[in-house]
Design a protein around this motif. Structure first.
Motif, PDB file in Angstrom:
ATOM      1  N   ALA A 175       0.823  -1.215   0.000  1.00 46.20           N
ATOM      2  CA  ALA A 175       0.000   0.000   0.000  1.00 46.20           C
ATOM      3  C   ALA A 175       0.855   1.263   0.000  1.00 46.20           C
ATOM      4  CB  ALA A 175      -0.933   0.004   1.208  1.00 46.20           C
ATOM      5  N   LYS A 176       2.090   1.158   0.481  1.00 42.69           N
ATOM      6  CA  LYS A 176       2.966   2.327   0.557  1.00 42.69           C
ATOM      7  C   LYS A 176       3.862   2.478  -0.671  1.00 42.69           C
ATOM      8  CE  LYS A 176       3.233   2.388   5.606  1.00 42.69           C
ATOM      9  NZ  LYS A 176       4.145   2.363   6.796  1.00 42.69           N
ATOM     10  N   LEU A 177       3.763   1.560  -1.607  1.00 42.51           N
ATOM     11  CA  LEU A 177       4.609   1.624  -2.791  1.00 42.51           C
ATOM     12  C   LEU A 177       3.943   2.439  -3.894  1.00 42.51           C
ATOM     13  CD1 LEU A 177       5.858  -2.082  -2.924  1.00 42.51           C
ATOM     14  CD2 LEU A 177       6.925  -0.098  -1.821  1.00 42.51           C
ATOM     15  N   GLU A 178       4.756   2.910  -4.838  1.00 43.21           N
ATOM     16  CA  GLU A 178       4.223   3.675  -5.949  1.00 43.21           C
ATOM     17  C   GLU A 178       3.380   2.789  -6.865  1.00 43.21           C
ATOM     18  OE1 GLU A 178       7.294   3.590  -5.040  1.00 43.21           O
ATOM     19  OE2 GLU A 178       7.866   5.618  -4.439  1.00 43.21           O
ATOM     20  N   VAL A 179       2.460   3.436  -7.561  1.00 45.54           N
ATOM     21  CA  VAL A 179       1.562   2.730  -8.477  1.00 45.54           C
ATOM     22  C   VAL A 179       1.828   3.221  -9.889  1.00 45.54           C
ATOM     23  CG1 VAL A 179      -0.854   2.259  -9.068  1.00 45.54           C
ATOM     24  CG2 VAL A 179      -0.178   2.506  -6.670  1.00 45.54           C
ATOM     25  N   LYS A 180       1.914   2.314 -10.805  1.00 50.68           N
ATOM     26  CA  LYS A 180       2.137   2.659 -12.210  1.00 50.68           C
ATOM     27  C   LYS A 180       0.864   3.280 -12.782  1.00 50.68           C
ATOM     28  CE  LYS A 180       3.805   0.636 -16.541  1.00 50.68           C
ATOM     29  NZ  LYS A 180       4.215  -0.611 -17.212  1.00 50.68           N
ATOM     30  N   LEU A 234      -6.430  16.670 -18.729  1.00 54.51           N
ATOM     31  CA  LEU A 234      -5.545  15.730 -19.422  1.00 54.51           C
ATOM     32  C   LEU A 234      -5.118  14.593 -18.497  1.00 54.51           C
ATOM     33  CD1 LEU A 234      -3.329  18.251 -21.413  1.00 54.51           C
ATOM     34  CD2 LEU A 234      -5.453  17.133 -22.124  1.00 54.51           C
ATOM     35  N   PHE A 235      -4.851  14.901 -17.234  1.00 59.01           N
ATOM     36  CA  PHE A 235      -4.475  13.848 -16.287  1.00 59.01           C
ATOM     37  C   PHE A 235      -5.622  12.853 -16.111  1.00 59.01           C
ATOM     38  CE2 PHE A 235      -1.292  16.826 -13.978  1.00 59.01           C
ATOM     39  CZ  PHE A 235      -0.364  16.575 -14.968  1.00 59.01           C
ATOM     40  N   HIS A 236      -6.840  13.387 -16.003  1.00 57.04           N
ATOM     41  CA  HIS A 236      -7.987  12.491 -15.841  1.00 57.04           C
ATOM     42  C   HIS A 236      -8.169  11.602 -17.075  1.00 57.04           C
ATOM     43  CE1 HIS A 236     -11.979  11.051 -14.836  1.00 57.04           C
ATOM     44  NE2 HIS A 236     -12.450  11.522 -15.999  1.00 57.04           N
ATOM     45  N   ALA A 237      -7.967  12.164 -18.251  1.00 56.03           N
ATOM     46  CA  ALA A 237      -8.124  11.388 -19.486  1.00 56.03           C
ATOM     47  C   ALA A 237      -7.076  10.290 -19.577  1.00 56.03           C
ATOM     48  CB  ALA A 237      -8.036  12.315 -20.688  1.00 56.03           C
ATOM     49  N   MET A 238      -5.842  10.599 -19.295  1.00 58.55           N
ATOM     50  CA  MET A 238      -4.781   9.595 -19.392  1.00 58.55           C
ATOM     51  C   MET A 238      -4.938   8.532 -18.310  1.00 58.55           C
ATOM     52  SD  MET A 238      -1.619  12.190 -20.245  1.00 58.55           S
ATOM     53  CE  MET A 238      -0.419  10.921 -20.596  1.00 58.55           C
ATOM     54  N   ASP A 239      -5.391   8.940 -17.126  1.00 58.24           N
ATOM     55  CA  ASP A 239      -5.624   7.969 -16.057  1.00 58.24           C
ATOM     56  C   ASP A 239      -6.758   7.027 -16.439  1.00 58.24           C
ATOM     57  OD1 ASP A 239      -5.131   7.046 -13.280  1.00 58.24           O
ATOM     58  OD2 ASP A 239      -7.197   7.726 -12.988  1.00 58.24           O
ATOM     59  N   THR A 240      -7.798   7.580 -17.058  1.00 52.41           N
ATOM     60  CA  THR A 240      -8.922   6.735 -17.510  1.00 52.41           C
ATOM     61  C   THR A 240      -8.468   5.753 -18.578  1.00 52.41           C
ATOM     62  OG1 THR A 240     -10.460   8.539 -17.037  1.00 52.41           O
ATOM     63  CG2 THR A 240     -11.228   6.798 -18.508  1.00 52.41           C
ATOM     64  N   LEU A 241      -7.662   6.217 -19.501  1.00 50.76           N
ATOM     65  CA  LEU A 241      -7.169   5.343 -20.573  1.00 50.76           C
ATOM     66  C   LEU A 241      -6.322   4.214 -20.009  1.00 50.76           C
ATOM     67  CD1 LEU A 241      -7.425   5.306 -23.672  1.00 50.76           C
ATOM     68  CD2 LEU A 241      -5.253   6.547 -23.776  1.00 50.76           C
ATOM     69  N   HIS A 242      -5.492   4.517 -19.003  1.00 50.66           N
ATOM     70  CA  HIS A 242      -4.624   3.490 -18.405  1.00 50.66           C
ATOM     71  C   HIS A 242      -5.453   2.455 -17.640  1.00 50.66           C
ATOM     72  CE1 HIS A 242      -1.067   1.742 -16.556  1.00 50.66           C
ATOM     73  NE2 HIS A 242      -1.664   1.865 -15.364  1.00 50.66           N
ATOM     74  N   LYS A 243      -6.474   2.905 -16.930  1.00 52.89           N
ATOM     75  CA  LYS A 243      -7.287   1.973 -16.135  1.00 52.89           C
ATOM     76  C   LYS A 243      -8.092   1.026 -17.031  1.00 52.89           C
ATOM     77  CE  LYS A 243      -7.805   4.795 -11.973  1.00 52.89           C
ATOM     78  NZ  LYS A 243      -8.754   5.567 -11.118  1.00 52.89           N
ATOM     79  N   HIS A 244      -8.390   1.440 -18.251  1.00 53.30           N
ATOM     80  CA  HIS A 244      -9.172   0.587 -19.167  1.00 53.30           C
ATOM     81  C   HIS A 244      -8.273  -0.100 -20.204  1.00 53.30           C
ATOM     82  CE1 HIS A 244     -12.370   3.011 -17.386  1.00 53.30           C
ATOM     83  NE2 HIS A 244     -13.208   2.062 -17.763  1.00 53.30           N
TER      84      HIS A 244
END
Length: 538
Positions: A175-180, A234-244
């Motif tokens: 839980a304390k580690l970075e997330v890709k 832009l951050f929200h868009a790229m985060d959405t693309l990565h999650k899907h």
């Protein structure tokens, strides 16, 4: 010529009184007044003698804590004289500004933040060099650590763990580690990613048109489109693309759910116009001191919110306009000013080069004649009997004087070269001032005792700054018992400025010495040792 040119950013001496030490200031602005004079807007630095004893004790406590935390010893083995003079080099930064006439400048000096990796002797080895580590607030009477401290040393370095071998189990808390959050090796091309970002910005513009609060803040389509093109969208868009998993059809469907298009707003849109004005006012006063900005101007905002807003605010046209306005104001201000060396005779001079006394004004403003007792008097600081120039120092009725070199030291560093405190007095954190040194000299002449401030007594807390008691020597106690006719100590204490006739005391002691040769007096100690008092007080 270069030594007399003063520029913005220089640390300088200012003289506000002929008998007091110089003020130490940093030049922030040089402005020409309507009558043609030059005024300097300066930042104030305070000496130890300028703050209360309780704050000095706090400063000494902070210095001890820093030394204990440091892996390298800061306070090397110093002599009493070096420790005494090192206190004269310590300053306290303040956020206070004032305007002073540039003609009162008396030279340059150097002030630096205390470097823990550097020996403190380096400050004593250099002339006109001072250091500071604490910030003093003259209105609130507080001392705080400077937030601009540079943390240097092994204790501030990150511990990098060893790289895990292939197949080795990782026992760290996940839980304390970075997330890709983004994969550059995705199956999408750059063109497809750019097209998706265009769709996300369009959705953001449409979402602002539907939102009532956003339509008030961005009444035009251009303003809404500009707000939708900011990083938060832009951050929200790229985060959405990565999650899907970089599936364009799935990511686009998430941008416009059943409830309507997704609206992402950053700090620039969340803040009201009044909050933005408060922030600009606070930034003008405190600079990038975000803790003080939050505490005094925007306590309902989080520190993270203020910092994010600052870096977004720097990208706006308002910031560019203010920067241009400040640049235009700076062009109208003076870049440097030439101040000739001040060579007028100081009113505290009490003799010329030939050593003849003259009538002058005393250090405290009274006039008196440098008479015969002053001619053979030694310097109050270094005790030298000879100097090409003497300066009056202390109350006029004491007729104390300093030699030329000690007078320059007094003016620059605000103290005397030689320490005048005893070991017991060193327990007190108060710095010896002009008045305390004169009282020490007066008491030593009156009773040949050792003056010590009563730091061990509970009653000392309610006494005035001038209060002290006399820790007398054995010879003084003996003289009290033998020379009762000549040495009337109670009468002498009521008239402290009248000198005691030491010759008469010696003569009476010589007469009675023969009588008491076979029956020596026993000196009784009326004062209990400090250890007993500490035990009694618990």
């Amino acid at each position: 010529m270069a030594a007399n040119m003063y520029r913005v950013g220089d640390y300088v001496y200012f003289e506000n009184s002929s008998s007091n030490p110089y003020l130490i200031r940093r030049i922030e602005e040089l402005n020409k007044t309507a009558n043609g004079n030059v005024e300097a807007k300066v930042v104030c630095f305070y000496r130890r003698r300028d703050i209360s004893n309780s704050l000095i004790m706090l400063a000494d406590k902070h210095a001890k804590e820093v030394e204990e935390e440091s892996e390298t010893t800061i306070e090397v083995d110093l002599t009493d004289k070096q420790k005494h003079q090192l206190k004269h080099r310590e300053l306290f930064l303040s956020r206070q500004y004032e305007s002073l006439p540039a003609t009162h400048i008396r030279g340059k000096c150097s002030v630096a933040l205390l470097n823990e990796t550097e020996s403190v002797l380096s400050y004593l080895e250099k002339e006109d060099t001072f250091f500071y580590s604490l910030v003093y607030d003259p209105s609130l009477k507080t001392l705080l650590a400077d937030k601009g401290e540079i943390r240097v040393g092994p204790r501030y370095q990150a511990d990098v763990p060893d790289m895990l071998a292939e197949g080795e189990l990782d026992d760290r808390e996940q839980a304390k580690l970075e997330v890709k959050v983004w994969d550059p090796d995705s199956p999408l091309t750059d063109r497809q990613i750019d097209q998706f970002l265009v769709v996300a910005r369009a959705v953001g513009t449409f979402a602002r048109a539907l939102d009532c609060s956003s339509s008030v803040r961005q009444p035009s389509l251009h303003m809404s489109a500009a707000a939708a093109s900011r990083d938060i969208t832009l951050f929200h868009a790229m985060d959405t693309l990565h999650k899907h998993n970089y599936d364009l059809s799935s990511a686009i469907s998430v941008l416009v759910p059943l409830g309507g298009p997704v609206l992402c707003r950053d700090e620039m849109e969340e803040w009201s116009a009044s909050e933005a004005s408060l922030f600009e006012e606070a930034l003008e006063k405190y600079g990038k001191d975000f803790n003080d900005i939050r505490q005094d101007f925007l306590p309902w905002k989080s520190l993270t919110s203020i910092i994010e807003y600052y870096y977004m605010w720097k990208t706006t046209d308002r910031y560019v306009q203010q920067k241009r306005l400040k640049a235009a104001e700076a062009e109208s201000k003076l870049k440097q000013v030439y101040i000739p060396t001040y060579n007028k005779p100081n009113p505290n001079q009490i003799s010329s080069n030939n050593g003849k006394p003259a009538a002058v004004n005393g250090a405290m403003g009274a006039s008196y004649q440098a008479q015969a007792p002053l001619i053979g008097r030694a310097c109050e600081s270094c005790y030298t009997p000879q100097s090409h120039q003497w300066y009056s120092w202390g109350p006029p009725n004491m007729q104390c004087r300093l030699c030329a070199s000690c007078w320059i030291y007094w003016k620059k560093y605000g103290g005397l070269k030689m320490p005048t405190q005893t070991d017991d007095d060193k327990l007190s954190s108060s710095q010896p001032t002009e008045e305390s040194h004169v009282r020490t000299h007066m008491s030593r002449q009156a009773t040949q005792g050792t003056p010590v401030r009563n730091t061990g007594s509970p009653k000392s807390a309610v006494k005035t700054r001038q209060a002290f008691f006399l820790h007398t020597t054995c010879w003084t106690k003996l003289a009290r018992q033998v020379c009762k006719n000549t040495l009337r100590l109670r009468q002498a204490a009521r008239r402290p400025f009248v000198p005691i006739n030491c010759a008469a005391i010696k003569a009476e002691y010589a007469d009675r010495h023969c009588e008491l040769a076979g029956n020596p007096l026993k000196i009784k100690s009326t004062r209990k040792p400090l250890s007993c008092i500490i035990g009694y007080l618990g």
